[in-house]
Enzyme design. Structure first.
Site, mmCIF file in Angstrom:
data_model
loop_
_atom_site.group_PDB
_atom_site.id
_atom_site.type_symbol
_atom_site.label_atom_id
_atom_site.label_comp_id
_atom_site.label_asym_id
_atom_site.label_seq_id
_atom_site.Cartn_x
_atom_site.Cartn_y
_atom_site.Cartn_z
ATOM 1 N N SER A 568 0.723 -1.261 0.113
ATOM 2 C CA SER A 568 0.026 -0.026 0.054
ATOM 3 C C SER A 568 0.750 1.285 -0.031
ATOM 4 C CB SER A 568 -1.102 -0.083 1.105
ATOM 5 O OG SER A 568 -2.085 0.882 1.133
ATOM 6 N N ASP A 655 -9.701 -3.476 -5.579
ATOM 7 C CA ASP A 655 -9.233 -2.728 -4.600
ATOM 8 C C ASP A 655 -9.991 -1.312 -4.840
ATOM 9 O OD1 ASP A 655 -7.873 -1.366 -2.892
ATOM 10 O OD2 ASP A 655 -5.657 -2.428 -3.190
ATOM 11 N N HIS A 687 -8.503 -4.789 -1.377
ATOM 12 C CA HIS A 687 -7.080 -4.127 -0.948
ATOM 13 C C HIS A 687 -6.375 -5.105 -0.045
ATOM 14 C CE1 HIS A 687 -4.484 -0.815 -0.245
ATOM 15 N NE2 HIS A 687 -4.407 -1.061 1.022
#
Length: 721
Positions: A568, A655, A687
């Site tokens: 991320s 995501d 995600h």
């Protein structure tokens, strides 16, 4: 530059002979801001519904599979290692609420957990029953079997789950796509039937009112920002639900929950740098909310309700003139009135949270890079720290729903100590261990060691690095070892010590695991975060590079024996360090990487973009921020004058936080520059990746097999070469 084909490891030659990397078409799109024109050849990959885009992602997956097919036996071995160390049929420690003990079960062969409860022996029963998988629990009720709910679906996620105070109703919110929008339902626990009440498109975290008549839930706007809090009365049409609060400012998210005392509904409004809370008396949930402290830019606070000497008070943790926060007490009826300082601001001691019970409170804070817990005396304002005898550890509260318990449930662990659940008896301060995570296969904590070393950044800042390794492979520094360096460094998020069963597959092969606690995280206090965000963001990247260089300089590893990983915002870190210091790493693993940050942050219509301006800056309206972000965004800065390490990027089609298009574009540009790069895109996930524990283990086995291949490590128990 080295030709792409020449960079493929010899072990992959046969597979590579029949697999050619996908070449994304170049379809230039001009982006123009602040007088700067950028030609982006791969922006067309953003069209998620375009069959050509899907075909390209599937081609990337096929290429990755072909390039890594030689690792299939290793992947299976790693999966079996994880599986064999995990007690697949297990139970969590029961938590008391009302007249029941609530706990979860996992069963061998099943992907998802099962939520259960059993009745208390008596109202005075505060000692949780010691449950074992093979012994029947008297009076057990299965509340929700997620395996049943997930049947027939490729993805399943539970976003809300709660039982009403009286124990008769259960609410649960389900996401079957990975887009974090949940269909909320209510079940009658006596009959097992779902009520007609069904609310689509909710955000996670819905909750019953104390009397069980209402559900408080939130919904999101088109940018996936939770912006509205609703009140639903059971048995009435959803169309009649009352809007309790709406936040029009796109920089702020909203949420809601009841105080432990059940005196107030608290509506929380927040951005990365500003917060605000509103109270609604439980006696009249349709009443107009009243603000605690009106929002002021840059001021964050949170409250917890208590009753002291018969008066409703709020303990308020805030940073108004206190960088690392202070704790004050105010009257709940007049929160803007006199403030009584309970814990003054102490630079370097970052207060993290306050939680009030009837007779005492709990303070979470961070000192010297480690999380701490302390008991707060209402009468004296003193804090009694709960201490642990390890150099590195993590601690926090864990499931304390009751208002007046005689003990506090905590969770504790370290890189070598399995996750431990314990109850602290308030009267005696005795710590009663209820359960320690089983690690099968003869795991011995003393076989492993953890330590902290410090790296000097270019500006002299000392950057902490946590290290864990297996002792049998020798002392660190005697000769370079294969090393896996992890980093994150955003949102004031701290990477705290914790044992990972999957990580044992690394340590047992002689791999050293290390975490670089770079600026932008929260490990060393609020200033540590402030100096790694906005126009100081480059410190995050250079800290990681300096940490890697330090580990080389002290002999722990060497560049050809080190792999970096981040996910991320940590994936942004991976992309940045690949550009800054590609020579330092043999490989880089980037999970759902935020590598096209400037393009995303320039578009306020994308999910969560406006909220993110407080973290990264606003390049849409500020030319200086635009120039600064452009200088480090990985996609913007792929180089043709260097040889990149091997790179694996992992993403998910659904995501909503970091769109798949970012790594897809990044991989296309890296490949154009000659990099040996692979993309793995989960076509039904969000995600957090795939759902289900066995699927997650296989996903991690895929990543670790790639990592081991890069490092060239031996099998478990054999000294790495």
């Amino acid at each position: 530059m080295t030709e792409h084909a020449a960079s493929i490891p010899a072990s992959e030659t046969a597979e590579a002979a029949v697999a050619q990397p996908p070449v994304a078409a170049r379809r230039p799109v001009v982006r123009s801001f602040h007088g700067d024109e950028v030609v982006d050849p791969y922006e067309w990959l953003r069209a998620k519904d375009d069959p050509e885009v899907i075909a390209h992602l599937e081609a990337e997956n096929a290429y990755t599979q072909a390039r890594t097919s030689h690792l299939e036996p290793l992947r299976e071995r790693i999966f079996q290692e994880i599986k064999s160390r995990t007690q697949e049929t297990d139970l969590s420690v029961p938590s008391r609420r009302g007249e029941w003990w609530y706990y979860g079960r996992t069963i061998e062969g099943k992907q998802y957990g099962i939520q259960c409860r059993a009745p208390l022996a008596s109202p005075e029963d505060w000692t949780p029953p010691s449950l074992t998988p093979d012994v029947e629990v008297p009076g057990e009720q299965v509340l929700l079997d997620a395996n049943v709910e997930a049947d027939g679906h490729e993805f399943f996620s539970l976003g809300s789950f709660e039982v009403s105070d009286d124990g008769t109703l259960m609410l649960y919110g389900v996401d079957l796509e990975g887009d974090e929008r949940y269909l909320l339902r209510v079940r009658d626990l006596a009959s097992g039937a779902d009520l007609p009440d069904e609310i689509p498109g909710t955000f996670a975290g819905a909750t019953f009112s104390p009397d069980g008549r209402f559900i408080v839930y939130s919904t999101v706007d088109d940018a996936w920002r939770p912006d509205t809090v609703w009140l639903h009365e059971l048995g009435t049409p959803v169309a009649d639900d009352v809007q309790l609060f709406h936040e029009p400012d796109e920089r702020y998210w909203v949420g809601a929950g009841f105080t432990r005392s059940e005196r107030y509904l608290v509506i929380e409004v927040g951005s990365s740098i500003t917060s605000e809370e509103w109270l609604v008396d439980v006696a009249d949930l349709r009443a107009e909310p009243r603000v605690v402290w009106p929002r002021r830019e840059g001021v964050e606070y949170e409250t917890s309700h208590a009753v002291v000497d018969g008066e409703d008070v709020l303990y308020v943790l805030h940073n108004d003139g206190a960088l690392d926060f202070e704790l004050v007490r105010v009257a709940a009826a007049d929160p803007l009135g006199a403030r009584e300082t309970v814990i003054p601001h102490r630079p370097g001691v970052r207060l993290l949270g306050v939680s009030c019970f009837r007779d005492w409170g709990v303070i979470g804070y961070r000192r010297e890079g480690l999380a701490r817990l302390g008991l707060l005396s209402y009468a004296e304002g003193s804090v009694d720290e709960i201490s642990f005898d390890e150099p590195l550890y993590s601690v926090g509260t864990a499931g304390n729903p009751e208002w007046a318990p005689p003990m506090l449930r905590i969770a504790y662990g370290s890189f070598v100590t399995p996750s431990t659940v314990a109850d602290l008896e308030i009267a005696t301060r005795e710590l009663l261990v209820r359960k320690q995570q089983p690690v099968l296969g003869g795991y011995e904590p003393d076989d492993y060691a953890q330590e902290r070393v410090w790296a000097a950044a270019a500006d002299g800042t000392q950057v902490p690095i946590s290290v864990v390794y297996k002792r049998s492979f020798g002392r660190l520094g005697e000769s370079p070892r294969p090393l896996h360096l992890y980093g994150y460094g955003s949102y004031e998020h701290s990477i705290d010590p914790g044992l990972s069963i999957a990580r044992l597959s690394e340590l047992d092969r002689g791999v050293v695991f290390a975490v670089a606690h770079v600026r932008g995280g929260g490990e060393m206090g609020r200033a540590w975060y402030e100096n790694g965000k906005m126009l100081h963001k480059r410190n995050t990247f250079t800290d990681f590079v300096d940490a890697a260089r330090h580990l080389v300089s002290i002999g722990y590893t060497s560049p050809d024996r080190m792999v970096a990983e981040g996910g991320s915002a940590g994936g942004l870190l991976m992309g940045a360090v690949a550009n800054l210091a590609p020579e330092l790493f043999a490989g880089i693993l980037a999970d759902v990487p935020f590598v096209d940050a400037l393009t995303s942050i320039l578009d306020p219509s994308l999910p969560l973009t406006v909220i993110e301006w407080d973290e990264w800056g606003d390049p849409l309206h500020d030319a200086d921020v635009y120039a600064y972000m452009k200088s480090y965004t990985p996609y913007e800065n792929v180089r043709s004058d260097v040889e990149y390490p091997r790179i694996l990027a992992v993403t998910s089609l659904n995501d909503t936080r970091v769109l798949y298009v970012e790594p897809a574009k990044w991989v296309a540009r890296l490949r154009e520059a000659g990099a040996d790069v692979l993309l793995k895109c989960e076509m039904v996930a969000g995600h957090g990746g795939v759902s289900g524990r066995y699927n997650a283990w296989r996903e991690r086995a895929f990543e670790l097999a790639w990592l081991f291949d890069v490092l060239g490590v031996a099998e478990p128990g054999v000294t790495a070469g």
